[in-house]
Design an enzyme around this catalytic site. Structure first.
Site, PDB file in Angstrom:
ATOM      1  N   TYR A  69       0.812  -1.228   0.000  1.00 60.54           N
ATOM      2  CA  TYR A  69       0.000   0.000   0.000  1.00 60.54           C
ATOM      3  C   TYR A  69       0.841   1.272   0.000  1.00 60.54           C
ATOM      4  O   TYR A  69       0.495   2.261  -0.641  1.00 60.54           O
ATOM      5  CB  TYR A  69      -0.977  -0.027   1.186  1.00 60.54           C
ATOM      6  CG  TYR A  69      -2.201  -0.858   0.892  1.00 60.54           C
ATOM      7  CD1 TYR A  69      -2.287  -2.195   1.270  1.00 60.54           C
ATOM      8  CD2 TYR A  69      -3.251  -0.318   0.159  1.00 60.54           C
ATOM      9  CE1 TYR A  69      -3.387  -2.969   0.951  1.00 60.54           C
ATOM     10  CE2 TYR A  69      -4.360  -1.085  -0.164  1.00 60.54           C
ATOM     11  CZ  TYR A  69      -4.428  -2.395   0.228  1.00 60.54           C
ATOM     12  OH  TYR A  69      -5.528  -3.153  -0.113  1.00 60.54           O
ATOM     13  N   VAL A 104      -9.819   3.771  -4.909  1.00 62.02           N
ATOM     14  CA  VAL A 104      -9.353   4.353  -3.633  1.00 62.02           C
ATOM     15  C   VAL A 104      -8.269   5.399  -3.899  1.00 62.02           C
ATOM     16  O   VAL A 104      -7.628   5.885  -2.968  1.00 62.02           O
ATOM     17  CB  VAL A 104      -8.814   3.236  -2.712  1.00 62.02           C
ATOM     18  CG1 VAL A 104      -9.916   2.254  -2.343  1.00 62.02           C
ATOM     19  CG2 VAL A 104      -7.640   2.493  -3.351  1.00 62.02           C
ATOM     20  N   HIS A 132     -15.096   1.815  -1.516  1.00 61.83           N
ATOM     21  CA  HIS A 132     -14.028   0.989  -0.932  1.00 61.83           C
ATOM     22  C   HIS A 132     -13.006   1.799  -0.160  1.00 61.83           C
ATOM     23  O   HIS A 132     -11.885   1.341   0.047  1.00 61.83           O
ATOM     24  CB  HIS A 132     -13.351   0.165  -2.038  1.00 61.83           C
ATOM     25  CG  HIS A 132     -14.293  -0.808  -2.672  1.00 61.83           C
ATOM     26  ND1 HIS A 132     -14.097  -1.315  -3.931  1.00 61.83           N
ATOM     27  CD2 HIS A 132     -15.468  -1.336  -2.239  1.00 61.83           C
ATOM     28  CE1 HIS A 132     -15.109  -2.138  -4.231  1.00 61.83           C
ATOM     29  NE2 HIS A 132     -15.948  -2.154  -3.217  1.00 61.83           N
TER      30      HIS A 132
END
Ligand code: BV8
Ligand code: ZN
Length: 270
Positions: A69, A104, A132
């Site tokens: 991420y 996102v 999301h």
């Protein structure tokens, strides 16, 4: 149906619609350089969703999940909204359209603020319902507190991972992982808009992930129609009144009547 007739029919459906809901997926950000999930070089090509985008994966190996991420966060921060995001933002500012995204990456919000700023408007009508969550917020895995993304995340060791200032719990990206419930209020607003929409404009999604993929079906059940923009066919294609085999950045300015050069669709380099 595609080609001139399809595009002109889709333009007419959108121009004649009182209520439009737009649902986007990773494909609308592809032209901004954000890798999609399933395409060539897609995010899931290097990692299986089950390995990284689940609470079990985070519990098992928070460092690996943060490595993925943190990498996505810095890659996306270098990207910019494209003509597809901008066309949708302008359309939402000028109409009652409701924008719903599975993405996102925050690019719809950036396009909304840019478009509204250019005309000194309030951006909120063009801010998307983010089904999301957001890559640019953190959530505490202990107390659930949501905060703006930690400036830098050092995924080199668990001990270096960001922790909550309130309870000391490990922070995680504030996104919805597989097997996690979506925010009930956001989801409720998205389905309420879909159920009453005259047109659901579906852009850049493989229509495989639920409950997002059920939104266009809610429009159909409410008597509305579906217009799809995707270079490829998807499981949704057969339910669409029109499916435009084009990229979002090319199709959306024309479909939403913002492409002054092309009053009517002509094949590229016509
Ligand atoms: C839940 C955030 C319940 C994280 C994501 C069996 C049947 C039905 C459902 C399930 C099932 N088994 C399991 C489920 C549920 C599961 C699910 O749907 N699984 C799928 C895989 C079958 N869903 C869930 O787990 C959801 N939660 O159901 O909870 C619950 C209820 C109560 C209590 C507890 C639990 C949560 C799902 C959310 C997962 N999080 N993202 C992150 O980003 O890291 S999903 C992620 O993948 C995206 O957000 C997106 O939703 C999805 C990727 O799809 P796309 O966006 O469509 O991207 P993709 O690459 O696939 O496609 C891109 C498309 O664009 C392509 O078609 C391509 O042709 C096109 N394209 C390319 N270039 C362009 C273009 N189009 C236009 N222009 C271009 N230039
Ligand atoms: Zn906490």
């Amino acid at each position: 149906m595609d080609g001139p007739q399809g595009v002109n029919e889709a333009r007419a459906l959108l121009a004649g619609a009182r209520r439009v809901v737009a649902l986007t997926g990773a494909g609308i950000s592809a032209e901004s350089g954000v890798p999609t999930f399933r395409g060539d070089g897609g995010l899931w090509k290097r990692h299986r969703p089950e390995d990284l985008a689940t609470p079990e994966a985070f519990a098992r190996d928070p460092r690996l999940v943060w490595e993925w991420y943190a990498g996505r966060r810095s890659a996306v921060a270098a990207c910019r909204p494209n003509q597809g995001h901008i066309a949708l933002a302008r359309f939402a500012l000028a109409s009652e359209a409701v924008l719903v995204t599975q993405n996102v990456d925050g690019l719809h919000e950036r396009a909304a603020r840019d478009a509204a700023g250019a005309t000194d408007q309030d951006p909120s009508p063009a801010l998307p319902l983010e089904l999301h969550g957001s890559l640019f917020h953190d959530r505490c895995s202990g107390c659930g507190r949501v905060s703006a993304a930690s400036a830098t995340v050092d995924p080199s060791a668990v001990a270096a991972l960001p922790r909550c200032g309130d309870c000391g719990g490990l922070l995680r990206p504030a996104v919805v992982w597989f097997g996690e419930a979506l925010d009930a209020e956001v989801l409720g607003r998205a389905f309420a808009a879909a159920r009453t929409a005259d047109v659901c404009l579906v852009v850049g999604t493989s229509a495989l992930v639920h409950p997002a993929a059920s939104l266009p079906m809610a429009t159909l059940e409410g008597g509305g129609t579906v217009v799809e923009v995707n270079p490829d066919e998807t499981p949704l294609t057969r339910f669409a009144a029109v499916s435009i085999r084009q990229r979002a950045g090319d199709a959306l300015p024309v479909l939403l009547g913002q492409d002054a050069r092309r009053r009517e669709w002509r094949p590229p380099n016509a």
